[in-house]
Design a protein around this motif. Structure first.
Motif, mmCIF file in Angstrom:
data_model
loop_
_atom_site.group_PDB
_atom_site.id
_atom_site.type_symbol
_atom_site.label_atom_id
_atom_site.label_comp_id
_atom_site.label_asym_id
_atom_site.label_seq_id
_atom_site.Cartn_x
_atom_site.Cartn_y
_atom_site.Cartn_z
ATOM 1 N N LEU A 1 34.801 35.680 35.624
ATOM 2 C CA LEU A 1 36.040 36.413 35.955
ATOM 3 C C LEU A 1 36.966 36.053 37.256
ATOM 4 O O LEU A 1 37.957 35.784 37.314
ATOM 5 C CB LEU A 1 36.031 37.661 35.832
ATOM 6 C CG LEU A 1 35.867 38.305 34.281
ATOM 7 C CD1 LEU A 1 35.345 39.883 34.344
ATOM 8 C CD2 LEU A 1 36.928 38.179 33.447
ATOM 9 N N SER A 2 35.720 35.828 38.187
ATOM 10 C CA SER A 2 36.336 35.309 39.428
ATOM 11 C C SER A 2 36.702 33.927 39.562
ATOM 12 O O SER A 2 38.086 33.747 40.084
ATOM 13 C CB SER A 2 35.194 35.583 40.655
ATOM 14 O OG SER A 2 35.596 34.779 41.800
ATOM 15 N N THR B 1 40.221 34.249 37.900
ATOM 16 C CA THR B 1 41.133 34.751 38.836
ATOM 17 C C THR B 1 41.799 34.012 39.791
ATOM 18 O O THR B 1 42.756 33.804 40.278
ATOM 19 C CB THR B 1 40.852 36.136 39.268
ATOM 20 O OG1 THR B 1 40.219 36.901 38.408
ATOM 21 C CG2 THR B 1 41.724 36.873 40.096
ATOM 22 N N SER B 2 40.882 33.033 40.332
ATOM 23 C CA SER B 2 41.309 31.997 41.402
ATOM 24 C C SER B 2 42.111 31.004 40.723
ATOM 25 O O SER B 2 43.271 30.590 41.022
ATOM 26 C CB SER B 2 39.952 31.110 41.909
ATOM 27 O OG SER B 2 39.227 32.012 42.521
ATOM 28 N N ALA C 1 44.281 31.555 38.025
ATOM 29 C CA ALA C 1 45.441 32.450 38.001
ATOM 30 C C ALA C 1 46.587 32.334 39.353
ATOM 31 O O ALA C 1 47.611 32.098 39.182
ATOM 32 C CB ALA C 1 45.401 33.712 37.567
ATOM 33 N N TYR C 2 45.584 32.515 40.296
ATOM 34 C CA TYR C 2 46.356 32.483 41.816
ATOM 35 C C TYR C 2 46.924 31.106 41.782
ATOM 36 O O TYR C 2 48.055 30.895 42.434
ATOM 37 C CB TYR C 2 45.513 32.691 42.921
ATOM 38 C CG TYR C 2 45.993 32.409 44.169
ATOM 39 C CD1 TYR C 2 47.037 33.337 44.709
ATOM 40 C CD2 TYR C 2 45.916 31.316 45.137
ATOM 41 C CE1 TYR C 2 47.570 33.349 45.805
ATOM 42 C CE2 TYR C 2 46.757 31.129 46.078
ATOM 43 C CZ TYR C 2 47.510 32.089 46.542
ATOM 44 O OH TYR C 2 48.245 31.796 47.854
ATOM 45 N N THR D 1 45.872 38.747 44.236
ATOM 46 C CA THR D 1 45.156 38.074 43.157
ATOM 47 C C THR D 1 43.783 37.487 43.566
ATOM 48 O O THR D 1 42.843 37.200 43.134
ATOM 49 C CB THR D 1 45.780 36.828 42.323
ATOM 50 O OG1 THR D 1 47.075 37.507 41.752
ATOM 51 C CG2 THR D 1 45.434 35.933 41.264
ATOM 52 N N ARG E 1 41.270 39.900 44.319
ATOM 53 C CA ARG E 1 40.696 40.238 43.114
ATOM 54 C C ARG E 1 39.710 39.300 42.823
ATOM 55 O O ARG E 1 38.496 39.342 42.354
ATOM 56 C CB ARG E 1 41.599 40.556 41.821
ATOM 57 C CG ARG E 1 42.410 41.766 41.997
ATOM 58 C CD ARG E 1 43.037 41.996 40.545
ATOM 59 N NE ARG E 1 43.717 40.836 40.241
ATOM 60 C CZ ARG E 1 45.079 41.039 40.471
ATOM 61 N NH1 ARG E 1 45.836 41.665 41.608
ATOM 62 N NH2 ARG E 1 46.124 39.872 40.095
ATOM 63 N N ALA E 2 39.834 38.125 43.046
ATOM 64 C CA ALA E 2 38.780 37.048 42.979
ATOM 65 C C ALA E 2 37.707 37.010 43.647
ATOM 66 O O ALA E 2 36.417 36.756 43.290
ATOM 67 C CB ALA E 2 39.620 35.543 43.173
ATOM 68 N N PHE F 1 34.985 40.392 42.472
ATOM 69 C CA PHE F 1 34.155 40.336 41.301
ATOM 70 C C PHE F 1 32.810 39.844 41.861
ATOM 71 O O PHE F 1 31.751 40.293 41.215
ATOM 72 C CB PHE F 1 34.649 39.221 40.341
ATOM 73 C CG PHE F 1 35.679 39.681 39.461
ATOM 74 C CD1 PHE F 1 35.502 40.617 38.655
ATOM 75 C CD2 PHE F 1 36.804 39.201 39.812
ATOM 76 C CE1 PHE F 1 36.373 41.179 37.742
ATOM 77 C CE2 PHE F 1 37.860 39.520 38.505
ATOM 78 C CZ PHE F 1 37.747 40.685 37.897
#
Length: 244
Positions: free
Chosen positions: A63-64, A67-68, A70-71, A81, A84-85, A88
């Motif tokens: 998930l990390s 999320t990276s 996604a950024y 964001t 959040r990465a 986790f």
């Protein structure tokens, strides 16, 4: 680092505590389920509770990474964001400790658990931090090469641990007396540094120390050398860290 393998790899600690006879049937049952040609959900049925907790560690790392990514694909000003990465990864460490506690509490260990533990650690403390560093701005070709070196050091360190854990000196409880090289979860120190940069807004073009050899094929961010150094420390055999 692998709490499960250090304490109970191939029933290492259980055998020293006099409980190997109880643990052996558990491993035999798991091997039977894993090698069966038929049977629905045999892989799931073969897993112990500690194995499922280890998968939670791997999930945190995955998930990390997502999320990276996604950024990288989103608004570069959305630093939450990036937070959040990194967030986790401490949860991954929590599950890494918890699976060992549960394995010792239930007196169940397995070779499958040993492999799962190392693979999950590689994702959460190797690939995920490297992905976060890339998202923060370490994106030149040389940056990517050096981050890859860091991940490969983590991979080699975990493989060496799995091979040597059975022959390392042990204490009275049966646990390995020390770690060879820094354990891979110590990468969380780098995550803390990256979180500090995010807090200060020093990401992308404003990364600390700037960029060296800008405009040339050798361009790189000097801060990426932290990952190179950490990779070297993980694979060192001269560094021996006593286990708590």
């Amino acid at each position: 680092m692998s709490k499960r393998t250090s304490s109970a790899v191939v029933n290492g600690s259980v055998a020293k505590d006099g409980g190997s006879n109880a643990a052996a049937p558990t491993q035999d049952k798991q091997k039977l389920l894993l090698s069966a040609d038929t049977g629905h959900f045999s892989l799931i049925r073969a897993m112990h509770l500690a194995d499922l907790i280890t998968l939670c560690n791997g999930a945190c790392g995955t998930l990390s990474v997502f999320t990276s990514l996604a950024y990288c694909l989103g608004d570069p000003n959305d630093l939450h964001t990036l937070y959040r990465a990194l967030l986790f990864l401490p949860f991954g460490l929590f599950f890494d400790f918890l699976d060992g506690k549960v394995a010792r509490w239930r007196k169940k260990s397995s070779l499958m658990g040993q492999e799962l533990d190392s693979l999950a650690d590689l994702i959460s403390f190797g690939v995920a931090p490297a992905a976060a560093a890339f998202a923060l701005g370490m994106r030149t070709p040389l940056d990517q090469l050096l981050l890859t070196f860091f991940v490969l050091c983590g991979l080699a360190r975990l493989a060496r641990f799995n091979v040597t854990v059975a022959v390392l000196p042990r204490d009275a409880s049966g646990k390995s007396a020390y770690f060879e090289g820094t354990p891979i979860p110590t990468t969380l120190a780098l995550d803390g540094i990256m979180a500090y940069w995010i807090h200060n807004g020093t990401v992308l073009e404003t990364l600390p120390l700037g960029i060296a050899f800008e405009g040339s094929p050798l361009a790189f961010h000097p801060v990426v050398l932290m990952f190179v150094l950490h990779g070297c420390l993980m694979t060192s055999r001269s560094i021996r860290i006593p286990k708590p």
